[in-house]
Design an enzyme around this catalytic site. Structure first.
Site, mmCIF file in Angstrom:
data_model
loop_
_atom_site.group_PDB
_atom_site.id
_atom_site.type_symbol
_atom_site.label_atom_id
_atom_site.label_comp_id
_atom_site.label_asym_id
_atom_site.label_seq_id
_atom_site.Cartn_x
_atom_site.Cartn_y
_atom_site.Cartn_z
ATOM 1 N N ASN A 10 9.697 -0.297 -10.196
ATOM 2 C CA ASN A 10 9.530 1.054 -9.663
ATOM 3 C C ASN A 10 8.966 0.910 -8.254
ATOM 4 O O ASN A 10 7.789 0.598 -8.089
ATOM 5 C CB ASN A 10 8.568 1.845 -10.578
ATOM 6 N N TRP A 11 9.828 1.110 -7.290
ATOM 7 C CA TRP A 11 9.405 0.892 -5.899
ATOM 8 C C TRP A 11 8.508 2.008 -5.363
ATOM 9 O O TRP A 11 7.931 1.889 -4.290
ATOM 10 C CB TRP A 11 10.636 0.742 -4.981
ATOM 11 N N LYS A 12 8.434 3.099 -6.107
ATOM 12 C CA LYS A 12 7.635 4.265 -5.691
ATOM 13 C C LYS A 12 8.035 4.709 -4.274
ATOM 14 O O LYS A 12 9.198 4.564 -3.914
ATOM 15 C CB LYS A 12 6.133 3.964 -5.822
ATOM 16 N N HIS A 98 6.373 10.035 -14.878
ATOM 17 C CA HIS A 98 5.422 9.024 -14.399
ATOM 18 C C HIS A 98 4.060 9.701 -14.186
ATOM 19 O O HIS A 98 4.005 10.865 -13.768
ATOM 20 C CB HIS A 98 5.933 8.391 -13.105
ATOM 21 N N GLU A 100 2.022 9.496 -11.911
ATOM 22 C CA GLU A 100 1.815 9.996 -10.549
ATOM 23 C C GLU A 100 2.472 11.366 -10.369
ATOM 24 O O GLU A 100 1.982 12.206 -9.619
ATOM 25 C CB GLU A 100 2.343 8.966 -9.535
ATOM 26 N N GLU A 168 2.081 3.282 -19.748
ATOM 27 C CA GLU A 168 1.375 2.903 -18.521
ATOM 28 C C GLU A 168 -0.019 3.529 -18.509
ATOM 29 O O GLU A 168 -0.159 4.708 -18.150
ATOM 30 C CB GLU A 168 2.150 3.400 -17.293
ATOM 31 N N GLY A 174 -1.875 0.031 -10.322
ATOM 32 C CA GLY A 174 -2.267 -0.288 -8.947
ATOM 33 C C GLY A 174 -3.714 -0.717 -8.794
ATOM 34 O O GLY A 174 -4.242 -0.755 -7.691
ATOM 35 N N SER A 214 -0.259 -2.841 -13.326
ATOM 36 C CA SER A 214 -0.740 -4.142 -12.814
ATOM 37 C C SER A 214 -0.109 -5.340 -13.506
ATOM 38 O O SER A 214 -0.770 -6.360 -13.722
ATOM 39 C CB SER A 214 -2.272 -4.225 -12.882
ATOM 40 N N GLY A 235 5.299 -1.945 -10.645
ATOM 41 C CA GLY A 235 5.150 -1.255 -9.364
ATOM 42 C C GLY A 235 5.008 -2.259 -8.231
ATOM 43 O O GLY A 235 5.986 -2.848 -7.764
ATOM 44 N N GLY A 236 3.769 -2.494 -7.826
ATOM 45 C CA GLY A 236 3.474 -3.353 -6.672
ATOM 46 C C GLY A 236 4.218 -4.681 -6.672
ATOM 47 O O GLY A 236 4.798 -5.074 -5.654
HETATM 48 P P1 13P Z 1 1.651 -1.262 -10.560
HETATM 49 O O1 13P Z 1 2.491 -2.373 -11.147
HETATM 50 O O2 13P Z 1 1.599 -1.256 -9.093
HETATM 51 O O3 13P Z 1 0.303 -1.195 -11.228
HETATM 52 O O4 13P Z 1 2.408 0.112 -10.970
HETATM 53 C C1 13P Z 1 2.824 0.321 -12.260
HETATM 54 C C2 13P Z 1 3.638 1.552 -12.307
HETATM 55 O O5 13P Z 1 3.143 2.639 -12.116
HETATM 56 C C3 13P Z 1 5.078 1.399 -12.554
HETATM 57 O O6 13P Z 1 5.679 2.620 -12.803
#
Ligand code: 13P
Length: 254
Positions: A10-12, A98, A100, A168, A174, A214, A235-236
């Protein structure tokens, strides 16, 4: 029960045309080197990169997904993107609910359920996200919160073929913090039980439940080895092809 592991990035809200295309190319090249990979690969770039990334991924074993969709097919919804549009530009998956989006856009379980239904209608697979906040975990409410989110945001007609669940924990996203593997397995097993109650045992046993929060090369092997963890929503670490591929390389045979 064999469920094919899904390694999803997920590149956000990250990536401009040039670096997004370069990242997709690197991932596609590395996946190609694997020949017959043990897991499925998916990248979910921001809307602005979907068409570009689709071109880069053509002929590769990496699927394309988006990070959100509207409930309607088309119409007067300024700034929104419909699932039909996502399908049209080459997506096969869309992430819905998600944390977020639940936080930033006040998305409710009911809305997320409608988004997942709309995604299915358009022929997309929905990745439905759930997870507790730190306060909810501290209050011992993790399973209760996740149960409520599943009951409210997973459509009644969801199947293992059109739906993936992503657990999640909000406090792990993050932050570099992760639950213990025992805690992750406890939640995933509980999630599968709730899915069985809602969708029947057959569907629940086949449905993939990803862990997200993470996930990194250093902790991926332990997380992906858990019996009810069927992949990762990353994510990251998905923004660096080397890390994303290192996570995939730690997939154990299930
Ligand atoms: P991180 O891997 O950056 O913690 O993000 C996870 C995430 O929200 C994937 O959707």
């Amino acid at each position: 029960m064999s469920r094919k592991v899904l390694i999803a990035g997920n590149w956000k809200m990250n990536g401009l045309l040039e670096d997004g295309a370069a990242l997709a190319k690197e991932v596609a090249t590395e996946v190609k080197k694997l020949g017959k990979p043990e897991c499925e690969f998916l990248v979910c770039p921001p809307f602005t990169l979907l068409t570009t990334v689709k071109k880069v991924l053509r002929g590769s074993k990496v699927a394309l997904g988006a990070q959100d969709c509207h409930v309607a097919e088309k119409g007067a919804h300024t700034g929104d993107i419909s699932p039909v549009m996502l399908k049209d530009c080459g997506c096969s998956y869309v992430i819905v609910g998600h944390s977020e989006r639940r936080a930033d856009h006040k998305e409710s379980n009911e809305l997320i359920c409608r988004k997942a239904e709309a995604a299915h209608q358009a022929g997309l697979k929905a990745i439905i996200c759930i997870g507790e906040t730190e306060a909810e975990r501290d209050a011992g409410k993790t399973i209760e919160v996740c149960t409520k989110q599943i009951m409210g945001s997973v459509p009644q007609n969801a199947t293992a073929a059109n739906t993936v669940i992503a657990y999640e924990p909000v406090w792990a996203i993050g932050t570099g913090k992760t639950p213990t593997t025992a805690d992750v397995e406890e939640v995933h097993a509980a999630v599968r039980k709730v899915l069985a109650k809602k969708l029947g045992k057959g569907n629940a046993n086949k449905m993939r439940i990803l862990y997200g929060g993470s996930m990194k090369p250093a902790n991926a092997a332990a997380l992906l080895a858990l019996p009810d963890v069927d992949g990762g929503l990353i994510g990251g670490a998905s923004l660096k092809a080397a890390d994303f591929m290192a996570i995939a390389a730690s997939v154990n045979k299930k």
